[in-house]
Design an enzyme around this catalytic site. Structure first.
Site, mmCIF file in Angstrom:
data_model
loop_
_atom_site.group_PDB
_atom_site.id
_atom_site.type_symbol
_atom_site.label_atom_id
_atom_site.label_comp_id
_atom_site.label_asym_id
_atom_site.label_seq_id
_atom_site.Cartn_x
_atom_site.Cartn_y
_atom_site.Cartn_z
ATOM 1 N N TYR A 1 48.323 7.427 4.866
ATOM 2 C CA TYR A 1 47.062 7.145 4.595
ATOM 3 C C TYR A 1 46.083 7.919 4.418
ATOM 4 O O TYR A 1 44.389 7.665 4.974
ATOM 5 C CB TYR A 1 46.619 6.939 6.564
ATOM 6 C CG TYR A 1 47.858 5.591 6.551
ATOM 7 C CD1 TYR A 1 48.674 4.764 5.880
ATOM 8 C CD2 TYR A 1 47.666 5.412 7.596
ATOM 9 C CE1 TYR A 1 48.968 4.092 5.838
ATOM 10 C CE2 TYR A 1 48.937 4.536 8.455
ATOM 11 C CZ TYR A 1 49.722 3.125 7.156
ATOM 12 O OH TYR A 1 50.837 2.817 7.816
ATOM 13 N N THR B 1 51.551 -8.470 4.143
ATOM 14 C CA THR B 1 52.213 -7.584 4.226
ATOM 15 C C THR B 1 53.015 -8.556 3.236
ATOM 16 O O THR B 1 53.165 -9.455 3.201
ATOM 17 C CB THR B 1 52.837 -7.122 5.258
ATOM 18 O OG1 THR B 1 53.424 -8.453 6.065
ATOM 19 C CG2 THR B 1 52.563 -6.476 6.188
ATOM 20 N N TYR C 1 46.321 -6.920 7.586
ATOM 21 C CA TYR C 1 47.053 -6.845 6.029
ATOM 22 C C TYR C 1 47.663 -8.036 5.500
ATOM 23 O O TYR C 1 48.835 -8.564 6.506
ATOM 24 C CB TYR C 1 47.216 -5.512 5.812
ATOM 25 C CG TYR C 1 48.028 -5.261 6.442
ATOM 26 C CD1 TYR C 1 49.115 -4.716 5.802
ATOM 27 C CD2 TYR C 1 47.442 -4.053 7.717
ATOM 28 C CE1 TYR C 1 50.432 -3.626 6.663
ATOM 29 C CE2 TYR C 1 47.944 -3.103 8.135
ATOM 30 C CZ TYR C 1 49.842 -3.327 7.190
ATOM 31 O OH TYR C 1 50.641 -2.155 7.694
ATOM 32 N N GLU D 1 59.220 0.655 10.882
ATOM 33 C CA GLU D 1 58.630 1.741 10.887
ATOM 34 C C GLU D 1 59.723 3.470 11.464
ATOM 35 O O GLU D 1 59.643 2.778 12.457
ATOM 36 C CB GLU D 1 57.621 1.713 11.103
ATOM 37 C CG GLU D 1 56.407 1.473 10.183
ATOM 38 C CD GLU D 1 56.217 2.013 9.007
ATOM 39 O OE1 GLU D 1 56.475 3.188 8.319
ATOM 40 O OE2 GLU D 1 55.049 1.108 8.140
ATOM 41 N N GLU E 1 59.810 6.572 0.191
ATOM 42 C CA GLU E 1 59.616 6.050 1.739
ATOM 43 C C GLU E 1 61.273 5.754 1.364
ATOM 44 O O GLU E 1 61.659 4.648 1.890
ATOM 45 C CB GLU E 1 59.271 4.871 2.805
ATOM 46 C CG GLU E 1 57.557 4.899 2.758
ATOM 47 C CD GLU E 1 57.635 4.399 3.256
ATOM 48 O OE1 GLU E 1 57.666 3.177 3.900
ATOM 49 O OE2 GLU E 1 55.488 4.319 3.126
#
Length: 313
Positions: free
Chosen positions: A288, A166, A164, A178, A24
């Site tokens: 994903y 992170t 979750y 994001e 990314e």
């Protein structure tokens, strides 16, 4: 002022993480730039540290080496005895926790911005982990207002089972950023410019706050995760239908029961079930597929924040 406000401690230590996922590239590119020349991210009285979180994955331009760094910052992994047998990312998580944490301690960094890209058409997105956090709601309101008319969405991942652990969760105030759509391993100038602006406005907000500016009570619209939806699969567990063209690139838009969601290769449409309108996010996200998530359903709600000001003033 007659309004009741919440006094918050001044912000002293801020980190900006890039490369939590090594493919990314916007965060990687910006953080590497700021490591060489950090003038644009410096603010008076504030320590701002740019940091590449997963250098081995960045070098290979892959999401991760052994396991997803952005899912393992739970106390179990952070407390494992350090050894060469541990997955690379677990060892790296412990190093990061040592440098910027420890998690849940007074010594941890005040704010961590974690920079991510998505292949989904989500535009500028801020990820919120706690719906009761006045300070972050105020910050997100400031960023959204400053970016307008460019839309900026807030994704609330507060959920008993879907939240979750992170990378940024070691900070007192974790902020996920994001920006998409951008393919993995690719840099787009428009996406880079948007992420850069989000960081600028966030740092400006912190600076104003530390200077004693009072932020009046405010409200923001957020999209709270409800559930994750897998692709339809055959008896071998292989994907049997793809995201329907009507849903592709329609992140954040209302999706009604009966609307097309998946399409099989023989032309059969699979509609949305249930009886409530949802707002899909991370539609057809490349990263994903391995997590068996075609998209996430969210519900739209409004969060309110009390007025805040820095307790030093």
């Amino acid at each position: 002022m007659t309004s009741c406000h919440i006094a918050e401690e001044p912000i002293k230590k801020v980190a900006i993480f890039g490369g939590t996922h090594g493919n990314e590239l916007t965060g990687v590119f910006l953080v590497k730039h700021w490591l060489k020349n950090g003038a644009e991210i410096q603010r008076t009285g504030l320590e701002v540290k740019p940091f590449i979180t997963n250098p081995r994955a960045v070098k290979k331009c892959t999401r991760y080496i052994d396991c997803d760094l952005n899912r393992i910052f739970d106390l179990e992994n952070l407390g494992k005895k350090m050894s060469e047998d541990l997955p690379y990312e677990v060892r790296r998580a412990q190093e990061i926790n040592h440098l910027f944490g420890p998690k849940n301690s007074e010594d941890s960094y005040d704010i961590i911005f974690d920079l991510h890209n998505t292949t989904s058409n989500m535009g500028c997105t801020l990820v919120l982990e706690d719906s009761r956090n006045n300070f972050l709601i105020q910050m997100f309101h400031y960023i959204k207002t400053s970016l307008a008319p460019l839309p900026c969405y807030v994704y609330l991942i507060e959920h008993p089972s879907l939240k979750y652990a992170t990378t940024r969760s070691i900070a007192k105030y974790p902020v996920g950023i994001e920006v998409g759509p951008q393919p993995q391993g690719v840099l787009r100038a428009d996406i880079l410019d948007q992420m850069r602006k989000m960081i600028k406005h966030a740092l400006d907000f912190i600076h104003h706050f530390n200077e004693g500016k009072e932020f009046p009570s405010c409200a923001i619209e957020v999209y709270k995760i409800m559930e994750k939806v897998d692709y339809p699969r055959n008896e071998n567990g292989e994907i049997a239908a793809i995201i329907h063209p009507n849903l592709q690139d329609q992140d954040w838009k209302p999706l009604h029961p009966g609307d097309p969601v998946f399409l099989t290769l023989d032309g059969k449409t699979i509609p949305l079930g249930g009886d409530c309108t949802v707002h899909p996010v991370f539609v057809n996200e490349a990263a994903y597929y391995e997590k068996k998530e075609a998209f996430a359903k969210t519900t739209k709600l409004t969060l309110h924040a009390d007025s805040i000001r820095c307790s030093l003033h």
